[in-house]
Design an enzyme around this catalytic site. Structure first.
Site, mmCIF file in Angstrom:
data_model
loop_
_atom_site.group_PDB
_atom_site.id
_atom_site.type_symbol
_atom_site.label_atom_id
_atom_site.label_comp_id
_atom_site.label_asym_id
_atom_site.label_seq_id
_atom_site.Cartn_x
_atom_site.Cartn_y
_atom_site.Cartn_z
ATOM 1 N N TYR A 52 -8.028 14.397 -9.129
ATOM 2 C CA TYR A 52 -7.091 13.743 -10.050
ATOM 3 C C TYR A 52 -6.138 14.769 -10.673
ATOM 4 C CZ TYR A 52 -5.376 11.146 -14.102
ATOM 5 O OH TYR A 52 -4.564 10.563 -15.053
ATOM 6 N N ASP A 85 0.878 -1.162 0.000
ATOM 7 C CA ASP A 85 0.000 0.000 0.000
ATOM 8 C C ASP A 85 0.916 1.213 0.000
ATOM 9 O OD1 ASP A 85 -1.659 2.140 0.516
ATOM 10 O OD2 ASP A 85 -2.581 1.292 2.306
ATOM 11 N N LYS A 119 -2.090 14.946 -9.930
ATOM 12 C CA LYS A 119 -1.153 14.613 -11.004
ATOM 13 C C LYS A 119 -0.272 15.805 -11.377
ATOM 14 C CE LYS A 119 -1.842 10.268 -11.743
ATOM 15 N NZ LYS A 119 -0.759 9.287 -11.512
#
Length: 277
Positions: free
Chosen positions: A155, A62, A159
């Site tokens: 997102y 993880d 990113k």
């Protein structure tokens, strides 16, 4: 072979882009420490790499856990004696819809996986590379890094942050023998795109939904091109290129080697503010 006997850690290697990169590295002679959360998918990826002649180990991980990240680095080092390449591929798309309607826990989780996960694995691996005075770090970016996509704030933000982290790390490691670059895969059809397309349709996020339909119907970017770029960035061919975002979908990376010195002298392939002259 371009990666003969190089030791590579790849996160998110159980499926999609991570698995494709793992198999491309296997074909090029790399030794692999493959990480993912899904034990079954990870074991299948290891078996596929082994069938190609690669020595590979599975390390269930993880990436949001400091303990897991450090165990991943130790496992690779204990098995192979060094770490030459790190590919930070693990990532999730996160909630889709207007920011004010996003589930707070889901939004934070997206940043934790995409950005903090990259940080934690880099933090675990960099001391090994510093001791070796060599290494290649490749952080997976995404179309949301260089483009603002409505209804995907978690997102896109995470990113873009991965790309900036890449640039900062490249500066910090300048002169160490370690390069750090971001890889933009393009809109590759993976299970993440299947999930995104369905969620976008439910959320009324038309742009993402229509893009998803195009990607999932065969109009997306090439996963093979993405894997080839990952090989190039990990190999000696990429030379001293560092702190750059290279897109598998839009950049002719094969033509870059003669231009690397010029690229490094300017702001090409970076996130920089562009103003009027």
């Amino acid at each position: 072979m371009k990666l003969d006997s190089q030791v590579a850690i790849i996160t998110g290697a159980g499926r999609g882009i991570g698995r494709a990169i793992a198999l491309a590295y296997a074909r090029q002679g790399a030794k692999l420490a493959l990480a993912a959360r899904s034990q079954s998918e990870l074991q299948e990826a290891v078996s596929a790499a082994s069938e190609l002649g690669a020595e590979a180990i599975a390390v269930p991980t993880d990436v949001t856990s400091q303990e897991d990240a450090e165990r991943l680095a130790r496992s690779a080092l204990d098995k192979f004696g060094r770490i030459d390449v790190l590919v930070n591929n693990a990532g999730i798309s996160g909630p889709i819809g207007p920011l004010q309607g996003n589930d707070i826990a889901d939004w934070i989780s997206t940043v934790t996986v995409n950005l903090t996960g990259t940080f934690l694995v880099c933090r675990a691996v960099i001391p090994v590379m510093l001791e070796q005075t060599s290494g290649k770090i490749i952080n997976l970016s995404g179309a949301g890094a260089a483009n603002a996509w409505s209804n995907m704030s978690a997102y896109c933000s995470s990113k873009a942050a991965v790309v900036r982290l890449t640039e900062v790390l490249a500066q910090e490691l300048d002169g160490s023998g370690i390069t750090v670059n971001a890889l933009g895969p393009g809109s590759v059809h993976t299970s993440m795109w299947d999930q995104m397309t369905e969620q976008a349709g439910q959320a009324g996020a038309d742009f993402i939904h229509q893009l998803g339909l195009r990607v999932t119907s065969g109009g997306g970017a090439s996963i093979d091109e993405c894997a080839e770029l990952a090989v190039w960035l990990a190999s000696a061919e990429s030379g001293a290129l560092t702190g750059r975002l290279i897109s598998a979908a839009t950049d002719d990376f094969r033509s870059l080697p003669p231009r690397i010195a010029d690229i490094m002298a300017g702001d090409a392939y970076t996130l920089r503010r562009v103003g009027l002259d």
